[in-house]
Design a protein around this motif. Structure first.
Motif, PDB file in Angstrom:
ATOM      1  N   PHE A 588       0.809  -1.209   0.000  1.00  0.00           N
ATOM      2  CA  PHE A 588       0.000   0.000   0.000  1.00  0.00           C
ATOM      3  C   PHE A 588       0.851   1.272   0.000  1.00  0.00           C
ATOM      4  O   PHE A 588       0.300   2.375   0.050  1.00  0.00           O
ATOM      5  CB  PHE A 588      -0.918   0.004   1.230  1.00  0.00           C
ATOM      6  CG  PHE A 588      -1.987  -1.042   1.178  1.00  0.00           C
ATOM      7  CD1 PHE A 588      -3.237  -0.752   0.654  1.00  0.00           C
ATOM      8  CD2 PHE A 588      -1.745  -2.318   1.646  1.00  0.00           C
ATOM      9  CE1 PHE A 588      -4.234  -1.719   0.607  1.00  0.00           C
ATOM     10  CE2 PHE A 588      -2.727  -3.288   1.596  1.00  0.00           C
ATOM     11  CZ  PHE A 588      -3.979  -2.994   1.071  1.00  0.00           C
ATOM     12  N   GLY A 589       2.177   1.141  -0.009  1.00  0.00           N
ATOM     13  CA  GLY A 589       3.024   2.318  -0.038  1.00  0.00           C
ATOM     14  C   GLY A 589       3.872   2.450   1.205  1.00  0.00           C
ATOM     15  O   GLY A 589       4.148   1.472   1.912  1.00  0.00           O
ATOM     16  N   GLY A 590       4.295   3.706   1.501  1.00  0.00           N
ATOM     17  CA  GLY A 590       5.178   3.957   2.631  1.00  0.00           C
ATOM     18  C   GLY A 590       4.425   4.409   3.865  1.00  0.00           C
ATOM     19  O   GLY A 590       3.369   5.043   3.784  1.00  0.00           O
ATOM     20  N   PHE A 591       5.011   4.086   5.030  1.00  0.00           N
ATOM     21  CA  PHE A 591       4.377   4.437   6.301  1.00  0.00           C
ATOM     22  C   PHE A 591       5.436   4.957   7.263  1.00  0.00           C
ATOM     23  O   PHE A 591       6.548   4.435   7.338  1.00  0.00           O
ATOM     24  CB  PHE A 591       3.661   3.230   6.907  1.00  0.00           C
ATOM     25  CG  PHE A 591       2.488   2.784   6.089  1.00  0.00           C
ATOM     26  CD1 PHE A 591       1.229   3.276   6.339  1.00  0.00           C
ATOM     27  CD2 PHE A 591       2.649   1.881   5.047  1.00  0.00           C
ATOM     28  CE1 PHE A 591       0.143   2.880   5.577  1.00  0.00           C
ATOM     29  CE2 PHE A 591       1.588   1.477   4.273  1.00  0.00           C
ATOM     30  CZ  PHE A 591       0.319   1.979   4.539  1.00  0.00           C
ATOM     31  N   THR A 592       5.045   5.970   8.000  1.00  0.00           N
ATOM     32  CA  THR A 592       5.957   6.633   8.923  1.00  0.00           C
ATOM     33  C   THR A 592       5.435   6.480  10.345  1.00  0.00           C
ATOM     34  O   THR A 592       4.246   6.732  10.596  1.00  0.00           O
ATOM     35  CB  THR A 592       6.066   8.129   8.580  1.00  0.00           C
ATOM     36  OG1 THR A 592       6.548   8.256   7.240  1.00  0.00           O
ATOM     37  CG2 THR A 592       7.010   8.833   9.532  1.00  0.00           C
ATOM     38  N   PRO A 593       6.290   6.049  11.271  1.00  0.00           N
ATOM     39  CA  PRO A 593       5.822   5.936  12.658  1.00  0.00           C
ATOM     40  C   PRO A 593       5.507   7.306  13.239  1.00  0.00           C
ATOM     41  O   PRO A 593       6.136   8.308  12.911  1.00  0.00           O
ATOM     42  CB  PRO A 593       7.005   5.280  13.365  1.00  0.00           C
ATOM     43  CG  PRO A 593       8.195   5.592  12.528  1.00  0.00           C
ATOM     44  CD  PRO A 593       7.702   5.640  11.113  1.00  0.00           C
ATOM     45  N   ALA A 594       4.496   7.310  14.107  1.00  0.00           N
ATOM     46  CA  ALA A 594       4.080   8.557  14.742  1.00  0.00           C
ATOM     47  C   ALA A 594       3.852   8.300  16.223  1.00  0.00           C
ATOM     48  O   ALA A 594       3.306   7.267  16.611  1.00  0.00           O
ATOM     49  CB  ALA A 594       2.804   9.084  14.100  1.00  0.00           C
ATOM     50  N   THR A 595       4.284   9.225  17.052  1.00  0.00           N
ATOM     51  CA  THR A 595       4.076   9.152  18.504  1.00  0.00           C
ATOM     52  C   THR A 595       3.465  10.461  18.967  1.00  0.00           C
ATOM     53  O   THR A 595       3.913  11.540  18.586  1.00  0.00           O
ATOM     54  CB  THR A 595       5.403   8.918  19.241  1.00  0.00           C
ATOM     55  OG1 THR A 595       5.969   7.672  18.825  1.00  0.00           O
ATOM     56  CG2 THR A 595       5.176   8.888  20.740  1.00  0.00           C
ATOM     57  N   ALA A 596       2.427  10.329  19.788  1.00  0.00           N
ATOM     58  CA  ALA A 596       1.776  11.524  20.342  1.00  0.00           C
ATOM     59  C   ALA A 596       1.630  11.345  21.843  1.00  0.00           C
ATOM     60  O   ALA A 596       1.202  10.286  22.311  1.00  0.00           O
ATOM     61  CB  ALA A 596       0.414  11.733  19.688  1.00  0.00           C
ATOM     62  N   LYS A 597       2.008  12.379  22.587  1.00  0.00           N
ATOM     63  CA  LYS A 597       1.896  12.337  24.044  1.00  0.00           C
ATOM     64  C   LYS A 597       1.020  13.485  24.520  1.00  0.00           C
ATOM     65  O   LYS A 597       1.052  14.578  23.950  1.00  0.00           O
ATOM     66  CB  LYS A 597       3.270  12.436  24.704  1.00  0.00           C
ATOM     67  CG  LYS A 597       4.186  11.257  24.428  1.00  0.00           C
ATOM     68  CD  LYS A 597       5.486  11.376  25.210  1.00  0.00           C
ATOM     69  CE  LYS A 597       6.379  10.164  24.979  1.00  0.00           C
ATOM     70  NZ  LYS A 597       7.632  10.239  25.774  1.00  0.00           N
ATOM     71  N   ARG A 598       0.256  13.191  25.553  1.00  0.00           N
ATOM     72  CA  ARG A 598      -0.542  14.255  26.159  1.00  0.00           C
ATOM     73  C   ARG A 598      -0.860  13.870  27.596  1.00  0.00           C
ATOM     74  O   ARG A 598      -0.755  12.700  27.988  1.00  0.00           O
ATOM     75  CB  ARG A 598      -1.835  14.500  25.396  1.00  0.00           C
ATOM     76  CG  ARG A 598      -2.803  13.338  25.430  1.00  0.00           C
ATOM     77  CD  ARG A 598      -4.140  13.690  24.835  1.00  0.00           C
ATOM     78  NE  ARG A 598      -4.731  14.850  25.489  1.00  0.00           N
ATOM     79  CZ  ARG A 598      -6.034  15.092  25.514  1.00  0.00           C
ATOM     80  NH1 ARG A 598      -6.881  14.260  24.938  1.00  0.00           N
ATOM     81  NH2 ARG A 598      -6.510  16.160  26.129  1.00  0.00           N
ATOM     82  N   SER A 599      -1.249  14.851  28.382  1.00  0.00           N
ATOM     83  CA  SER A 599      -1.655  14.629  29.772  1.00  0.00           C
ATOM     84  C   SER A 599      -2.887  15.474  30.054  1.00  0.00           C
ATOM     85  O   SER A 599      -3.054  16.564  29.482  1.00  0.00           O
ATOM     86  CB  SER A 599      -0.538  15.015  30.750  1.00  0.00           C
ATOM     87  OG  SER A 599       0.608  14.224  30.552  1.00  0.00           O
ATOM     88  N   TYR A 600      -3.741  14.963  30.903  1.00  0.00           N
ATOM     89  CA  TYR A 600      -4.909  15.738  31.325  1.00  0.00           C
ATOM     90  C   TYR A 600      -5.294  15.315  32.734  1.00  0.00           C
ATOM     91  O   TYR A 600      -4.984  14.209  33.178  1.00  0.00           O
ATOM     92  CB  TYR A 600      -6.084  15.558  30.359  1.00  0.00           C
ATOM     93  CG  TYR A 600      -6.477  14.135  30.064  1.00  0.00           C
ATOM     94  CD1 TYR A 600      -7.408  13.462  30.862  1.00  0.00           C
ATOM     95  CD2 TYR A 600      -5.942  13.451  28.970  1.00  0.00           C
ATOM     96  CE1 TYR A 600      -7.791  12.169  30.590  1.00  0.00           C
ATOM     97  CE2 TYR A 600      -6.314  12.153  28.691  1.00  0.00           C
ATOM     98  CZ  TYR A 600      -7.238  11.510  29.494  1.00  0.00           C
ATOM     99  OH  TYR A 600      -7.602  10.218  29.214  1.00  0.00           O
TER     100      TYR A 600
END
Length: 877
Positions: A588-600
């Motif tokens: 299906f093509g190329g994929f890039t890892p992603a990381t997201a952080k948050r606090s609440y």
């Protein structure tokens, strides 16, 4: 002189028992009636607005599984999409807004069905929790500061038994046969429990185990959605795929639990508990489908159409060139090896150094796995022509070509081997301190802290179907559809309970053994699997919290005021399509890892007040703020695509939780210890509903050239199977909120001569501020249970009803379910004081499940799960 309440109670029992009651002697009511009495007493003693379900005896719960028992509670409804209740909805909210605890703490959850594994919600699947281990269920409907957060709908605490609460040596066992009338199979079920404590009652051990097997079958008629096409000079919605489906499954459940209790003195008590449950759920699904979307998208025609409310409810469809080329029929055969497992281990210590001080420490670990370790997916397709008619509400399809009974009419078109894993794990500890005081109306203060570390990890691997199918070999040559066939058609009673005269009720069958053998012999590169990035992610949530609670009491009243504060640190990891520096590529093509952080941080105040209006009438009030974190799949960075229907679902790591302010009021009348009449009002001001937002996004899809859906164009690059396609992507977002409001009425009472009744009704009106329907909300739900019990016989008949409800957005369109009802029965005959014969029946009236898309003019599915019967023997010593 007897009081009015005592007179009312005496009138409900036998003359001998009445005489004992009048003389002040204690009456012990056992069996089902005894469990009702215990539930009523427990409800009256609780400090919050709640309901309680109590087991009749050791290892004998009122229903065959915990979810089924919970549906007898006011405000709770279940769905039986596969014949058994698996999840519960409370007070008009979706199942993921109900928090489930095991002995006061969270328990990991997992799913057996692949679509639920991919969905990765927070709703607890009760199929993984054996009913035999449960002693009591507490359903908290108003919040309290010392109760774990997470349930906007409410919180259910599952309480297991402790050995020091039982006789010195208790042995219980049951053996049953389970019969499913659709599958026409009889299977064994067995459970056992042994509990021992020493003479000093300072040390005890309890061990329980179960084994259950049930071979099931579900007949179904399915429409996968609707798409707009030009029809007779105007645009109309045409059903995309119309199928007749047979789902077969072998369910096998193993379970064991252990409880070790040590109480060397009045000051110290230690409990060590463990639970293991494994639910094997291998299944095989076959679906012969009229493929209208592909026929029309590939240059085919629709004639003789009947249009009603913008929907082409009937017509004749042919693929290109009069049904001789292109695609007009598709046949899916899916063989899955699936399992769901849950394990937990807990250490619980209570220390009372003085009569007024108590310290409670609890720590543990829980893990669940929901895995489809292997899915052999085979799709056959070919040109075709068919007539269809939806006007009766039941899909009717008649093929001009090919002949559904002849596999030569279609060919292998798409094949895939895939696996899905979903792991849920939590480590935690709690510390609570309670001090009794005498400062005016203040009777106690309580403080606590908590820490939880929760991980949800999902992965999905699949072969590239465009490469895999041509590589399949049978006897050295390319496989044909006949190589997969059994040589026979559908069961003689297939769809009997739900079909219309024109429904497709017979077609050639795929042999799952042949499918496994052919796939097992396949070789690389066809069997090479790649990671499906839209279903590969990990979520970590660390929650730090604490609470303070003050308890008050006075003449005829009691209550508490508290606040709970919880900080959540969230880390979401996944993959996004494309990017400037992709980590890997797949078809299906190329994929890039992603990381997201948050606090609440959530501050959750609460107040509960109970007032005795008279010796028999209690009024309760509760108010507070509640929170439920988003489903795990909703906070992933990636997007999950359905290449067949060009739909998808994407997440957003920055989603806010569901949050609500809620208010509860109840008035409860207890004229005697076996009777309750109660009215409860509830209002939930939900400030942050998570809603669906659908838009068109151009994303990659893999197809054999010539079979790509309409609107797809060849993608740049060297892969001729890769196309850029317009997907309808449903992304979750924070809405403006809404409200759930309603009332519950319940009554339970012995009537006369061993007869009694339990009745409850709930009205729930739920609405989002933006006009969206609320998932899981049935406006009306009703439970009627009549029972008869004496020393020899215990019998009950239960009727449950829930009105229509919205399920969720499915394939970028609403999915709704029509009203659902069920009539269940249970009979037990006591041969001796220790041995009883038992019989149970589920869905006696053989009700089917009907689903539709927004309006009944757009039917989506009809399912028939049949009836289930259980009979056997039970012993207790």
């Amino acid at each position: 002189m007897a009081t009015a309440s005592a007179i009312a109670y005496i009138a409900c029992v036998s003359p001998a028992a009445a005489q004992d009651a009048a003389s002040g002697e204690e009456i012990v009511v056992t069996g089902y009636r005894g469990s009702i009495t215990q539930s009523i007493e427990a409800k009256r003693d609780l400090s919050v607005i709640a309901d309680v379900v109590t087991a009749e005896d050791i290892g004998k719960f009122p229903d065959k599984n915990v979810a089924e028992a919970l549906q007898r509670v006011p405000g709770i409804v279940v769905n039986r999409e596969f014949g058994e209740g698996e999840r519960v909805s409370l007070r008009g909210t979706a199942p993921n807004l109900t928090k489930t605890l095991l002995n006061g703490h969270s328990v990991a959850t997992a799913d057996w069905f692949i679509l639920d594994q991919v969905a990765s919600t927070r709703s607890f699947n009760y199929l993984t929790l054996p009913a035999e281990i449960v002693g009591r269920l507490e359903v908290y409907k108003s919040p309290q500061a010392d109760v774990e957060e997470g349930g906007v709908g409410g919180t259910i605490n599952v309480i297991t038994r402790n050995p020091l609460d039982l006789d010195p040596l208790t042995v219980s066992a049951s053996l049953q046969g389970a019969y499913s009338d659709l599958s026409d199979k009889l299977d064994p079920q067995a459970s056992g429990l042994i509990s021992w404590k020493n003479a000093d009652e300072t040390f005890g051990v309890l061990v329980g185990a179960i084994y259950q097997k049930r071979r099931t079958r579900r007949d179904g008629l399915e429409i996968f959605g609707y798409r707009s096409f030009p029809v007779g000079g105007e645009d109309a919605l045409v059903p995309t795929l119309i199928g007749s489906t047979l789902f077969e499954q072998e369910r096998e459940r193993y379970g064991a639990n252990i409880g070790i209790q040590f109480r060397p003195s009045d000051e110290l008590e230690i409990n060590v508990t463990g639970l293991y449950s494994r639910f094997n759920a291998d299944n095989f699904n076959q679906n012969y489908i009229a493929w209208g979307e592909q026929a029309l998208g590939g240059g085919g025609t629709i004639t003789n159409a009947v249009i009603k409310d913008g929907v082409a409810v009937a017509g004749d469809i042919a693929s290109a060139n009069g049904g001789t080329t292109g695609f007009g029929v598709v046949y899916d055969a899916i063989d899955r090896q699936a399992v769901a497992k849950t394990v937990s281990a807990d250490f619980d210590l209570t220390y009372r150094p003085t009569d007024t001080l108590s310290v409670h420490f609890k720590a543990g670990w829980t893990k669940a796995n929901g895995d489809t370790s292997n899915e052999n997916f085979m799709e056959f397709a070919g040109p075709g022509s068919f007539s269809y008619d939806l006007r009766s509400g039941v899909p009717e399809v008649s093929f001009g070509n090919p002949d559904p009974l002849n596999p030569a009419g279609i060919r292998p078109d798409f094949g895939r081997i895939q696996s899905v894993t979903n792991d849920d794990e939590e480590k935690y500890f709690y510390l609570d301190v309670e001090k009794q005081v005498e400062w005016g109306p203040l009777t106690a203060v309580k403080f606590g802290v908590k820490y939880t570390d929760h991980d949800r990890v999902a992965e999905r691997f699949a072969t590239n179907g465009g490469v895999f199918t041509p590589g399949l070999r049978c006897n050295g040559v390319a496989c044909t559809a006949a190589d997969f066939a059994t040589g026979g058609g559908m069961p003689g009673d297939f769809l009997d309970n739900i079909a219309a005269p024109g429904t497709l009720t017979d077609y050639w069958r795929v042999d799952p053994a042949k499918l496994r053998a052919i796939y097992g012999a396949a070789t690389s590169p066809g069997t090479d699997q790649f990671l499906v990035p839209g279903n590969a992610y990990s979520i970590n949530e660390k929650a730090y919290g604490g609470y303070g609670l003050a308890k008050f009491a006075g003449e005829g009243w009691r209550g508490n005021v508290g606040v709970r504060v919880v900080r959540t640190d969230q880390t979401s990891k996944g993959f996004i399509i494309g990017g400037t520096d992709p980590e890997f590529t797949n078809p299906f093509g190329g994929f890039t890892p992603a990381t997201a952080k948050r606090s609440y941080t959530d501050v959750l105040p609460s107040v509960n007040l109970s007032v005795d209006l008279s010796p028999t009438v209690v009024m309760r009030f509760g108010a507070g703020k509640t929170v439920t974190r988003p489903d795990f799949v909703d906070i992933t960075p990636g997007v999950d695509l359905n290449g067949t229907l060009l739909t998808g679902r994407g997440g957003d790591p920055n989603l806010n939780p569901y949050r609500a302010n809620q208010y509860d009021l109840s008035v409860e009348w207890y004229p005697d210890r076996e009777t309750i009449v109660a009215l409860a009002l509830f209002y939930k001001d939900i400030q942050s509903y998570i809603v669906n937002t659908t838009s068109t996004e151009i994303l990659p899809g893999v197809f054999v050239p010539g079979s790509e859906p309409a609107g797809c164009v060849p993608a740049a690059g060297s892969n001729p199977d890769l196309f850029d396609c317009p997907y309808q992507i449903n992304r979750r977002s924070n809405g403006t909120g809404g409200r759930n409001q309603g009332f519950e009425i319940q009554a339970s009472r012995p009537i006369w001569g061993g007869f009694g009744a339990v009745v409850n009704y709930t009205y729930s009106d739920a609405q989002a501020n933006n006009g969206d329907p609320i998932p899981g909300n049935s406006k009306h739900s009703l439970n009627l249970t009549g029972y008869y019990e004496n020393d020899l016989l215990s019998a009950r008949l239960s009727y449950n009803y829930r009105s229509k409800f919205f399920i969720d957005i499915d394939r970028s369109a609403p999915l709704n379910q029509a009203a659902l009802s069920s009539l269940d029965a249970s009979v037990s005959v006591n041969l001796t004081d220790n041995i009883a014969l038992t019989a149970d029946a589920v869905n006696l009236t053989n009700e089917s499940i009907e689903q539709y898309s927004g309006t009944r003019a757009r039917p989506r599915a009809i399912y028939d799960n049949g009836r289930q019967f259980y009979f056997g023997v039970r012993a207790k010593f």
